[in-house]
Design an enzyme around this catalytic site. Structure first.
Site, PDB file in Angstrom:
ATOM      1  CB  VAL A 118      31.923  -3.968  10.591  1.00 46.92           C
ATOM      2  CG1 VAL A 118      32.299  -3.660  12.033  1.00 46.92           C
ATOM      3  CG2 VAL A 118      32.985  -4.849   9.929  1.00 46.92           C
ATOM      4  CB  SER A 119      29.373  -2.457   6.338  1.00 45.84           C
ATOM      5  OG  SER A 119      28.150  -2.093   6.913  1.00 45.84           O
ATOM      6  CG  HIS A 164      18.884  -5.533   8.449  1.00 43.75           C
ATOM      7  ND1 HIS A 164      20.024  -6.272   8.303  1.00 43.75           N
ATOM      8  CD2 HIS A 164      19.242  -4.413   9.120  1.00 43.75           C
ATOM      9  CE1 HIS A 164      21.030  -5.647   8.880  1.00 43.75           C
ATOM     10  NE2 HIS A 164      20.593  -4.522   9.374  1.00 43.75           N
TER      11      HIS A 164
END
Length: 300
Positions: free
Chosen positions: A72-73, A169
């Site tokens: 997760v973030s 990303h």
């Protein structure tokens, strides 16, 4: 898009206890890190049932308490730490690897005032860093914020559907192909103002698994990371198969940037960076404040 129905790891040859549901992204850093565990190459590790999902989906899973182990973030931690514990390995934290703000042409940060910006999720670490940056660099504030899947952001900026985009990303390496310009680097802003590495993606596991199971999971991740580094070629097919037709050179650069010493062990420097991020965000009223005892895992 991530293939949420793509499950692997069912044929793990050695397992300890019932299978664990695990969700991480199809990005090269995650598939590189988890390849060995997902393919039964980590002796005595729990058998994983892997689901691929983009980070905005895994953040949502965490908020709903779905899944034993999730990537997760870091930005979502304040909402999920009652149910999940932050693991000290497997995540993405480093230097020179921050999200970028891109625009169709050269412009100054102040020019974003009142403009539309596409972001990859309002609970993403990228968005949290962006909000901290905008508070310091964009007098008058951003106009409209539009949430989009990360792979749709650069085309939206290129085609004029938004004025700018916050990207993550592999976009760090590919944005020139879209004719876009870097307006700002959130990582540079973070490192210059704090001196800390950049916290991006965290690995969390359900507290209800219990101390012994959490130790097994942590050991499995560390072993999987060591296996990946010892034999990088072993994971190449797995990485490229899930990398959305990414060029192998870009995939290698992606792994080199996001898989580092903090992936093997968050350590004091890593925890300090996470504390700083969440404290600053709480001071700005962006997230609930996280008690120190909720942030640090015990006995893993």
């Amino acid at each position: 898009m991530a293939d949420a129905g793509d499950r692997e790891g069912r044929d793990a040859r050695r397992e300890s206890g019932p299978p664990l549901s695990i969700a991480y992204s199809p990005c090269p850093n995650d598939t590189f890190v988890f390849h060995a565990w997902a393919h039964g190459l980590v002796p005595d590790a729990p058998a994983p049932e892997v689901t691929f999902a983009d980070i905005d989906i895994t953040n949502g899973l965490a908020e709903r308490g779905e899944g034993d182990l999730l990537k997760v973030s870091y930005a979502v931690l304040p909402w999920v730490l009652d149910t999940y514990t932050l693991l000290p390995c497997g995540g993405a934290l480093g230097r020179g690897c921050g999200p970028l703000v891109l625009a169709p042409g050269p412009m100054e940060p102040a020019s974003l005032a009142g403009k539309s910006v596409a972001v990859p999720g309002e609970r993403s670490t990228a968005y949290l860093l962006f909000r901290l940056w905008a508070a310091a660099r964009v007098p008058g504030g951003i106009g409209e914020v539009r949430v989009m899947p990360f792979h749709e952001i650069m085309p939206a900026v290129r085609d004029g559907r938004v004025d700018a985009g916050l990207v993550i990303h592999e976009a760090r390496f590919t944005y020139p192909r879209f004719g876009l310009h870097q307006l700002a680097d959130m990582g540079e802003f973070w490192e210059e103002t704090t001196g800390h590495p950049i916290p991006l993606g965290a690995i969390i596991a359900k507290r209800s698994l219990g101390a012994e199971r959490l130790r097994q999971v942590t050991a499995a991740i560390r072993a999987s990371v060591r296996h990946a580094w010892a034999d990088p070629a072993a994971s190449q097919d797995y990485v490229l198969r899930h990398a959305q037709e990414m060029d192998p050179a870009v995939a290698d650069a992606h792994i080199g940037l996001y898989v580092n010493e903090f992936t093997a062990e968050l350590g004091e420097a890593g925890y300090a960076a996470v504390r700083e991020l969440l404290t600053r965000a709480a001071d700005e009223g962006l997230v609930p404040r996280v008690p120190e005892e909720r942030l640090r895992p015990s006995d893993v």
